[in-house]
Design an enzyme around this catalytic site. Sequence first.
Site, mmCIF file in Angstrom:
data_model
loop_
_atom_site.group_PDB
_atom_site.id
_atom_site.type_symbol
_atom_site.label_atom_id
_atom_site.label_comp_id
_atom_site.label_asym_id
_atom_site.label_seq_id
_atom_site.Cartn_x
_atom_site.Cartn_y
_atom_site.Cartn_z
ATOM 1 N N HIS A 71 -149.111 95.536 -63.688
ATOM 2 C CA HIS A 71 -149.443 95.126 -65.065
ATOM 3 C C HIS A 71 -148.185 94.669 -65.818
ATOM 4 O O HIS A 71 -148.261 93.843 -66.713
ATOM 5 C CB HIS A 71 -150.057 96.301 -65.848
ATOM 6 C CG HIS A 71 -151.524 96.513 -65.613
ATOM 7 N ND1 HIS A 71 -152.021 97.001 -64.441
ATOM 8 C CD2 HIS A 71 -152.603 96.302 -66.422
ATOM 9 C CE1 HIS A 71 -153.342 97.110 -64.531
ATOM 10 N NE2 HIS A 71 -153.727 96.682 -65.728
ATOM 11 N N CYS A 75 -151.291 96.604 -56.582
ATOM 12 C CA CYS A 75 -151.311 97.761 -57.469
ATOM 13 C C CYS A 75 -150.234 98.725 -56.994
ATOM 14 O O CYS A 75 -150.282 99.196 -55.847
ATOM 15 C CB CYS A 75 -152.699 98.408 -57.375
ATOM 16 S SG CYS A 75 -152.831 99.972 -58.251
ATOM 17 N N CYS A 123 -145.322 98.654 -61.631
ATOM 18 C CA CYS A 123 -146.771 98.567 -61.847
ATOM 19 C C CYS A 123 -147.043 97.088 -62.082
ATOM 20 O O CYS A 123 -146.320 96.437 -62.848
ATOM 21 C CB CYS A 123 -147.163 99.389 -63.072
ATOM 22 S SG CYS A 123 -148.820 99.023 -63.712
ATOM 23 N N SER A 167 -156.502 97.902 -60.106
ATOM 24 C CA SER A 167 -157.418 98.670 -60.959
ATOM 25 C C SER A 167 -157.966 97.798 -62.097
ATOM 26 O O SER A 167 -158.984 98.114 -62.677
ATOM 27 C CB SER A 167 -156.667 99.852 -61.568
ATOM 28 O OG SER A 167 -155.573 99.364 -62.316
HETATM 29 N N1 DGL Z 1 -151.555 97.721 -61.894
HETATM 30 C C1 DGL Z 1 -151.510 99.051 -61.463
HETATM 31 C C2 DGL Z 1 -150.296 99.477 -60.766
HETATM 32 O O1 DGL Z 1 -149.608 98.595 -60.293
HETATM 33 C C3 DGL Z 1 -152.484 100.010 -61.956
HETATM 34 C C4 DGL Z 1 -152.180 100.735 -63.192
HETATM 35 C C5 DGL Z 1 -153.246 101.724 -63.525
HETATM 36 O O2 DGL Z 1 -154.422 101.459 -63.257
HETATM 37 O O3 DGL Z 1 -152.888 102.776 -64.065
HETATM 38 O O4 DGL Z 1 -149.957 100.613 -60.644
#
Ligand code: DGL
Length: 277
Positions: free
Chosen positions: A193, A79, A191, A17
């Site tokens: 991130h 993601c 996640c 995302s």
């Molecule tokens: N990096 C993402 C994940 O692994 C997306 C987080 C998001 O867009 O809320 O879930």
Amino acid sequence: MDSIDYNFCSPIGVFDSGVGGLSVLKALRNILKNENYIYFGDTKRVPYGVKSKETILEYAKQDINFLVSKKCKIVVAACGTVSSYLNVVPKNSSVDVIGVIVPTCKAAVNSTKNKKIGVMCTEAAAKSGAYKAEINKIDSSCQIFTIGCPKLVPIIERGNIDEESEELVLAVKEYVNILLSQNIDTIILGCTHYPLIKDVIKKSSGKDISIIDSGEETAKFVKEYIEKTNLNTKNNKLGKCDFFVSGCKNQFSCNARLFLNEDMSDFVNKVNIEDEK
Ligand code: DGL
């Protein structure tokens, strides 16, 4: 701009995302240096993790189709949110799509001693139950505590990853303390991130807790997969990487420099992802 000759060596497609998937890309480029990559970050529509299942599936389909249109030989859903629904994402028959759930869950089961595993992920991923289901498929005696952490992605997307940032440290502590109260010995960064703030999470959880990095585990899995399926490049030159984003190119370039320690701005392109079918 010296971009990839797609016809010579098909790239590996990686999407998220936003900037989170860079944690997977970074790990991939470390262990598969000769591969070419195309990264797509849906920065206009981030975050995915607070959206409905239907919306996430629609976005995932567009993201995958975009990378397939760029002749990617394989697509990595970097993601956790999309990966949580991967079994229901309409699969494009021409390429395989690899998610982050299986690699991270395998690593967590191998790592836990007391069989109590915490999962930090988005709310949508938590709601899907995908991490719990995958871990229990491997070892039904494991107890899993999943927590949605909605404050983290917006902070990271702003490039606020400084270990001294009070906003970041407080948000991380809030979530980590809930997991620690369950006596877990392992935390999955569910996640993509979160590996970008791994040091903050490590500091907050303490040295006795094992941290499973979705970026590193997924990269190892992809390496094994492309070698097994003979999709790995026979090219012995250093691979290249092109980036596409749906939002602001400059903002993404700044974040990419921060997370990859490289200036990628010449390779960042804008795409209107909503045009993808
Ligand atoms: N990096 C993402 C994940 O692994 C997306 C987080 C998001 O867009 O809320 O879930």
